[in-house]
Design a protein around this motif. Sequence first.
Motif, PDB file in Angstrom:
ATOM      1  N   THR A  77       0.814  -1.203   0.000  1.00 57.37           N
ATOM      2  CA  THR A  77       0.000   0.000   0.000  1.00 57.37           C
ATOM      3  C   THR A  77       0.855   1.263   0.000  1.00 57.37           C
ATOM      4  OG1 THR A  77      -0.094   0.136   2.412  1.00 57.37           O
ATOM      5  CG2 THR A  77      -1.804  -1.191   1.313  1.00 57.37           C
ATOM      6  N   GLY A 103      -4.214   7.440  -1.919  1.00 52.47           N
ATOM      7  CA  GLY A 103      -4.982   6.875  -0.818  1.00 52.47           C
ATOM      8  C   GLY A 103      -4.105   5.930  -0.028  1.00 52.47           C
ATOM      9  N   GLU A 104      -4.076   6.077   1.256  1.00 55.27           N
ATOM     10  CA  GLU A 104      -3.176   5.283   2.085  1.00 55.27           C
ATOM     11  C   GLU A 104      -3.381   3.782   1.925  1.00 55.27           C
ATOM     12  OE1 GLU A 104      -0.633   6.939   4.645  1.00 55.27           O
ATOM     13  OE2 GLU A 104      -0.953   7.682   2.618  1.00 55.27           O
ATOM     14  N   ASP A 105      -4.616   3.361   1.677  1.00 54.72           N
ATOM     15  CA  ASP A 105      -4.909   1.935   1.549  1.00 54.72           C
ATOM     16  C   ASP A 105      -4.985   1.473   0.100  1.00 54.72           C
ATOM     17  OD1 ASP A 105      -5.072   1.414   4.323  1.00 54.72           O
ATOM     18  OD2 ASP A 105      -7.069   2.308   4.375  1.00 54.72           O
ATOM     19  N   ARG A 106      -4.665   2.347  -0.813  1.00 55.13           N
ATOM     20  CA  ARG A 106      -4.599   1.936  -2.213  1.00 55.13           C
ATOM     21  C   ARG A 106      -3.196   1.404  -2.510  1.00 55.13           C
ATOM     22  NH1 ARG A 106      -7.754   6.240  -6.128  1.00 55.13           N
ATOM     23  NH2 ARG A 106      -9.582   6.607  -4.798  1.00 55.13           N
ATOM     24  N   ARG A 168      -8.970   0.529  -3.087  1.00 54.47           N
ATOM     25  CA  ARG A 168      -8.260   0.019  -1.917  1.00 54.47           C
ATOM     26  C   ARG A 168      -7.913  -1.444  -2.105  1.00 54.47           C
ATOM     27  NH1 ARG A 168     -11.710   1.319   3.346  1.00 54.47           N
ATOM     28  NH2 ARG A 168      -9.944   0.147   4.215  1.00 54.47           N
ATOM     29  N   SER A 171     -10.348  -5.032  -1.777  1.00 53.17           N
ATOM     30  CA  SER A 171     -11.734  -4.651  -2.076  1.00 53.17           C
ATOM     31  C   SER A 171     -12.543  -5.773  -2.711  1.00 53.17           C
ATOM     32  CB  SER A 171     -11.756  -3.427  -2.998  1.00 53.17           C
ATOM     33  OG  SER A 171     -11.238  -2.281  -2.354  1.00 53.17           O
ATOM     34  N   ASN A 187      -6.805  -4.073 -10.914  1.00 55.58           N
ATOM     35  CA  ASN A 187      -6.371  -2.974 -10.044  1.00 55.58           C
ATOM     36  C   ASN A 187      -5.005  -2.447 -10.472  1.00 55.58           C
ATOM     37  OD1 ASN A 187      -7.362  -1.195  -8.143  1.00 55.58           O
ATOM     38  ND2 ASN A 187      -6.294  -2.197  -6.442  1.00 55.58           N
TER      39      ASN A 187
END
Length: 305
Positions: A77, A103-106, A168, A171, A187
């Motif tokens: 991430t 995005g921190e969780d992407r 994220r 997901s 992704n």
Amino acid sequence: MRIADFRLRFMRALFFALVVLCCSCRIASAEDRGIPPDMVLIPSGPFWMGSNRGDVNESPLHKVFLSSFAIDLREVTQRDYRVFADSTGRKAPEAMSDPKFSGEDRPVVGVTWAEAEAYCKWVGKRLPTEAEWEKAARGEDGRTFPWGEDLPTMQRLNFADSLKATVRVGSYPGGASPYGVEDLAGNVWEWVANWYDPKVYSSDGIVRDPGGPATGRMKVVRGGSWQSKEYFVRSSARVAKKPAERSNAVGFRCALSIEEGVHREEGSHSEREGRRAGGAVFTGDQDRRVRVRGRGEGVGSQDGE
């Protein structure tokens, strides 16, 4: 009727007890080998690699034997990569500031192959070989996609430019592989260790822990991305990219070689304290060091989606 009901209940209870026991053994096995909780153990054994129905660089379908290894449950991430960048004085990729991909969780995107490799080494891991990546994605039965043979849908992965952005990690649990590894289709493409060779596959017997070419011009990415059409999210699809290329559609995950012995991480305690493994900091007796085998297997096709 009472005796029949009792037997049925007993058999059901026995079945569930065996399932729990098997799951407990697998968890214990992973823990005993020092595998971080956010990695998945892939057992040693053969699997079908490649395809006779895909691009020419995927053929022939052939059997490969791999030693056991562990692979990250999900892609690295931006949160984890930022810790690495800050600790090593590196600049974060520009793509991490783009609203469509930040995005921190992407998954982290916009990293070169060398940066991906450096991150994995920093956390005491390595990039997976191409063969390891494919086995983690499709298991031992030669399935087309991580979840099986059903055609891709947005319930299983982010692909076909449907969202025009990354999402994220984690997901799409419905798109997990037979081992439970997530995000192996769509992704973001994922860097692997290998140099690209379009003719590396062979049908001459079982290949064991393939090493691939020692040098090359292009590196391999796997799995397809948020842009990719159905053809490129197949688990056997291979694409080549320049190792210095930065793309908002390419990220990575790390792997661990599984050895009989586990020894302490070299370096001072303060140096080790900063190293992370999948979000968990390993210090003192928790430190685990990877013995990286010289495995890799160059594969890839001309870049295209």
